[in-house]
Design a protein around this motif. Structure first.
Motif, mmCIF file in Angstrom:
data_model
loop_
_atom_site.group_PDB
_atom_site.id
_atom_site.type_symbol
_atom_site.label_atom_id
_atom_site.label_comp_id
_atom_site.label_asym_id
_atom_site.label_seq_id
_atom_site.Cartn_x
_atom_site.Cartn_y
_atom_site.Cartn_z
ATOM 1 N N ASN A 1 6.219 13.864 23.024
ATOM 2 C CA ASN A 1 5.292 14.981 23.110
ATOM 3 C C ASN A 1 4.602 15.285 21.787
ATOM 4 O O ASN A 1 4.012 16.343 21.618
ATOM 5 N N ASP A 2 4.662 14.389 20.819
ATOM 6 C CA ASP A 2 4.045 14.626 19.514
ATOM 7 C C ASP A 2 2.526 14.644 19.668
ATOM 8 O O ASP A 2 1.938 13.696 20.193
ATOM 9 N N LEU B 1 0.837 -1.193 0.000
ATOM 10 C CA LEU B 1 0.000 0.000 0.000
ATOM 11 C C LEU B 1 0.881 1.256 0.000
ATOM 12 O O LEU B 1 2.060 1.198 0.340
ATOM 13 N N ARG B 2 0.282 2.381 -0.374
ATOM 14 C CA ARG B 2 1.004 3.656 -0.316
ATOM 15 C C ARG B 2 0.959 4.168 1.120
ATOM 16 O O ARG B 2 -0.074 4.640 1.593
ATOM 17 N N VAL B 3 2.069 4.054 1.826
ATOM 18 C CA VAL B 3 2.124 4.366 3.259
ATOM 19 C C VAL B 3 3.311 5.290 3.524
ATOM 20 O O VAL B 3 4.410 5.072 2.999
ATOM 21 N N GLU B 4 3.073 6.324 4.332
ATOM 22 C CA GLU B 4 4.153 7.176 4.830
ATOM 23 C C GLU B 4 4.349 6.889 6.302
ATOM 24 O O GLU B 4 3.373 6.743 7.048
ATOM 25 N N ALA B 5 5.609 6.801 6.739
ATOM 26 C CA ALA B 5 5.901 6.463 8.131
ATOM 27 C C ALA B 5 6.475 7.673 8.862
ATOM 28 O O ALA B 5 7.244 8.451 8.290
ATOM 29 N N TYR B 6 6.098 7.841 10.119
ATOM 30 C CA TYR B 6 6.599 8.922 10.960
ATOM 31 C C TYR B 6 7.000 8.347 12.314
ATOM 32 O O TYR B 6 6.224 7.603 12.944
ATOM 33 N N LEU B 7 8.212 8.701 12.764
ATOM 34 C CA LEU B 7 8.687 8.285 14.084
ATOM 35 C C LEU B 7 8.348 9.403 15.062
ATOM 36 O O LEU B 7 8.801 10.541 14.899
ATOM 37 N N LEU B 8 7.541 9.116 16.059
ATOM 38 C CA LEU B 8 6.998 10.128 16.960
ATOM 39 C C LEU B 8 7.833 10.279 18.219
ATOM 40 O O LEU B 8 8.333 9.294 18.774
ATOM 41 N N GLU B 9 7.957 11.522 18.684
ATOM 42 C CA GLU B 9 8.533 11.798 19.991
ATOM 43 C C GLU B 9 7.440 11.667 21.059
ATOM 44 O O GLU B 9 6.239 11.592 20.753
#
Length: 613
Positions: free
Chosen positions: A593-594, A583-591
C-alpha cells in the motif's frame, strides 16, 4: 470541565476494555491445552495439548499485565530545597496559592529545556506531586515568562490532570509491554492477541492523546487567568524561539568549538549560565521569520500538546499579524539569575558533572560530524583536480567554504564562475543568495531570492521566508505580510499533503542503467519489481524495491508477526549489493500500500535485459 469528564469516561471505558481483553485472552491461552485434551479424542487430544502447551506461559504473562505494579520512574536531577533557593520557592508558593493547587512534595533541577510535573499515588492513597525544572529554560526566559509556565504546570495538578495522565501513561506502557512480548514470541498462539492489539492500540492512543491535549488547553487557560493572556502567550513564543536558538545554533556551535579547541572538561550548562546574549536570532526580523514558520505547523495525531498556533488562538492572540511583539532576545535578567541567586553557577556546574557522560557523547558526535565535513571537502577537492565538478558538487563545495570554513569570499568566487556556465541551476543561485547576504549585499541577495521564490521547487519556501525577513528588517510591513502569506500558504499546503516525495526520471544513459542492473542481478531475479528514480534538483537516486507477495504470505505474516521470506531475502540482498553501486543511491523496500508505487512506471523499472535506446 464537562467535556473533560466525558473524555475521562471514554478513556476509562477503553482502559477497562483493554484489561478485560488481556484477562480473557490470557485465560483462554492458559486453558487451551487442557480444553483441547478434553475436547479431542485419545491421541489427537494429547498431540494437540502438547502442540499448544507453549500458549500457556504466554497466557500467564497476559494475566499478570493488568495487575503489574506501576513503575513511577526515577526522580532524577538535583533536588532543590527552600533554604537553598528561597526566591524560587516563594514564587512557586505564590503561584500554587493563586491556583489552589496542592503542595509540592519535591522540586528537581535538570538539564532539559522543559518544565514538567508528575502526580502519583504513594502509601495510604496519598498523592505525591513532583516538579522538574530545566536549567536551560530558566537560563533563557524571563521571570515573568517562567512564572507563567509554572502556573501552567501547577494548573495540571490543581485539576488532577497529573494523576489521571499518569494512569493513562502507565496503560500505554502496559500495551507496549504486550507488543514487545508479541514481537519476541512470533507464533500462531499469539495471533488472536496480535490482531486485537493491532485494532485496539491505535484507537486507545487517539482517545488518550486527545484527552491530553484538552488538559493542555485547560492548563493554558488557568495560566492566562493568573498571569495574563499576553504574558503566557509571550512565554509560549519565547519558549519556541529560545528552544530553536539553542538546538540549531548555540549547542552545535559550543560542541564544534570544543572539537577545534580541545578542552578536558567542557561544561555546557555553566557556559550558558555565564553567557550573555545568544548569537541567534540576530534580530527581531529573524525571530519573526522563525515564529511565522512555527505557526504554520499543525497538531499531529501523536502529539500530546496542541500546536503553537492553536494554543495562541485559544488565548485570543491574533497570529496573523506580521509585527507580533516579540521578546526574542535571551532575558536579562533570566529566571535562573532571579530565582537561583548565588546558587546559579554552582547548580549548573553540578548538573554538568552529573551529565558528564552525555556531554562526552555529544562532543564525540560533533567530532564525527566535523571529520565527515572535512572528509567531504577533501573529496571534492580531489575530484576537482581530476575533472571539472558538476553544478551540484560546486554548490556543495561553496556551502562548505561559506559555513564550515568561514571563507565566504572563496565561496562567492566559486559560485560566480559556476553560474557563468550554468546560470539556471537553482542550488547555485540559492548558495549565491546566501553568500551575497552574508557579505552585506542585501539588495542583490533579495533579487536572487525573488527569482527562486517565483519557481516551484525545494527552494521556493525558504526564499519567501528570507524575503519576508528582509522586508521586516526594512520595516516594510506590507511587503513582509505579502511574502509571509505566500510562504504560509505554501508551508501549510506542504504540511497538509504530507505525501510521498515526488521523484523524477533518472535520466541515466542506457550503459549506466545496464551497469546497475548487472550489479543488482540477484535482487532483480527474486523481487517483484525494482525501479530507479532521481531526487528532484539533484543527482541522488532512489531504488524502490517491492518483494514478491501473495495472499497466503500476507495472511501468515499478519498472524505470526513474521516478515515474509521474500521481503527478508530482498533486505539481505540490498545490504550486500548497495555498497557495490558506483552511484549515490538510497534503497527503500515498499509495502503493497505504499503510495510511492504510483511513481513506479515501466520506464523506471530495472531489468536484466535492458538494452540501449
Amino acid at each position: 470541565m464537562p467535556n473533560l469528564r466525558r473524555h475521562r469516561l471514554r478513556i476509562s471505558a477503553w482502559l477497562l476494555l483493554g484489561d478485560v481483553a488481556l484477562l480473557t485472552l490470557g485465560l483462554l491461552l492458559c486453558l487451551l491445552p487442557a480444553l483441547l485434551l478434553v475436547a479431542l479424542p485419545g491421541l489427537f487430544g494429547v498431540l494437540a495439548a502438547v502442540a499448544t502447551f507453549p500458549a500457556a506461559p504466554f497466557g500467564l504473562v497476559m494475566l499478570k499485565v493488568p495487575f503489574s505494579s506501576r513503575v513511577q520512574g526515577d526522580e532524577d536531577g538535583i533536588p532543590l530545597l527552600p533554604e537553598q533557593v528561597p526566591q524560587l520557592f516563594t514564587e512557586l508558593e505564590r503561584i500554587r496559592s493563586e491556583l489552589g493547587a496542592p503542595r509540592l512534595d519535591a522540586v528537581y533541577l535538570n538539564s532539559q529545556f522543559n518544565a514538567s510535573i508528575r502526580q502519583h499515588r504513594v502509601l495510604a492513597g496519598r498523592t505525591r506531586n513532583v516538579l522538574w525544572l530545566g536549567l536551560p529554560l530558566l537560563d533563557t526566559l524571563s521571570p515573568a515568562a517562567c512564572a507563567a509556565i509554572l502556573a501552567h504546570e501547577c494548573a495540571h495538578i490543581a485539576h488532577r490532570h497529573g494523576r489521571y495522565a499518569s494512569r493513562v501513561y502507565f496503560a500505554r506502557l502496559q500495551w507496549q509491554a504486550v507488543s514487545d512480548r508479541l514481537e519476541r514470541n512470533r507464533t500462531l498462539s499469539g495471533a488472536p492477541l496480535r490482531l486485537f492489539v493491532e485494532w485496539y492500540v491505535p484507537r486507545f492512543l487517539d482517545i488518550s492523546l486527545d484527552f491530553a491535549r484538552h488538559c493542555e488547553y485547560q492548563a493554558d487557560a488557568e495560566a492566562a487567568r493568573v498571569c495574563g493572556a499576553d504574558t503566557f502567550a509571550q512565554a509560549l513564543i519565547g519558549t519556541a524561539l529560545q528552544r530553536r536558538a539553542l538546538a540549531e545554533d548555540y549547542w552545535p556551535r559550543l560542541y564544534t568549538q570544543a572539537v577545534n579547541q580541545p578542552r578536558d572538561n567542557l561544561q555546557p550548562l555553566l557556559e550558558l549560565a555565564r553567557h550573555g546574549l545568544l548569537a541567534t536570532p540576530v534580530d527581531a526580523a529573524q525571530a519573526g521569520t522563525w515564529l511565522h514558520a512555527e505557526l504554520c505547523n499543525s497538531t499531529e495525531r501523536s502529539d500530546t500538546h496542541p500546536a503553537l498556533a492553536e494554543r495562541l488562538a485559544a488565548l485570543g492572540i491574533d497570529t496573523a499579524r506580521t509585527d507580533l511583539p516579540l521578546n526574542w532576545q535571551r532575558a536579562q535578567p533570566s529566571a535562573a539569575q532571579a530565582w537561583l541567586g548565588e546558587q546559579h553557577h554552582a547548580l549548573a556546574q553540578r548538573l554538568d558533572q552529573e551529565f558528564a557522560e552525555f556531554i562526552r557523547e555529544r562532543c564525540n558526535d560533533a567530532r564525527e560530524d566535523y571529520q565527515a565535513l572535512v572528509g567531504e571537502h577533501h573529496e571534492l577537492l580531489r575530484k576537482q583536480r581530476i575533472r571539472s565538478l558538476n553544478s551540484d558538487e560546486i554548490a556543495r563545495l561553496a556551502w562548505l567554504y561559506r559555513t564550515h570554513l568561514d571563507d565566504n569570499p572563496r565561496a562567492a568566487s566559486l559560485l560566480e564562475e559556476a553560474l557563468e556556465q550554468d546560470p539556471e541551476h537553482r542550488a547555485l543561485r540559492q548558495q549565491q543568495a546566501f553568500s551575497l547576504y552574508q557579505a552585506g549585499e542585501h539588495q542583490a541577495a533579495a533579487q536572487r531570492w525573488q527569482q527562486l521564490a517565483a519557481e516551484p521547487g525545494p527552494y521556493q519556501l525558504g526564499s519567501l521566508r528570507q524575503l519576508s525577513m528582509l522586508a521586516m528588517t526594512a520595516q516594510d510591513w506590507e511587503q513582509a505580510s505579502h511574502y509571509r502569506q505566500q510562504a504560509d500558504r505554501l508551508q501549510k499546503q506542504t504540511n497538509a499533503e504530507q505525501g510521498p516525495p515526488q521523484y523524477h526520471a533518472h535520466e541515466l544513459a542506457a550503459v549506466e542503467v545496464n551497469k546497475l542492473a548487472q550489479t543488482l542481478a540477484p535482487l532483480l531475479r527474486i523481487a517483484g519489481g525494482v525501479w530507479l528514480l532521481r531526487l528532484p534538483d539533484s543527482r541522488h537516486y532512489v531504488l524502490l524495491v517491492q518483494a514478491r507477495e501473495n495472499l497466503l504470505l500476507r495472511l501468515v505474516s499478519r498472524l505470526t508477526g513474521e516478515q515474509n521470506y521474500s521481503q527478508r531475502n530482498c533486505e539481505q540482498l540490498l545490504d550486500r549489493l548497495m555498497p557495490r553501486l558506483h552511484l549515490r543511491v538510497e534503497a527503500y523496500l515498499l509495502e503493497d500500500n505504499d503510495p510511492r508505487l504510483a511513481q513506479c512506471t515501466e520506464a523506471a523499472r530495472m531489468r536484466l535485459d535492458a538494452s540501449p535506446d
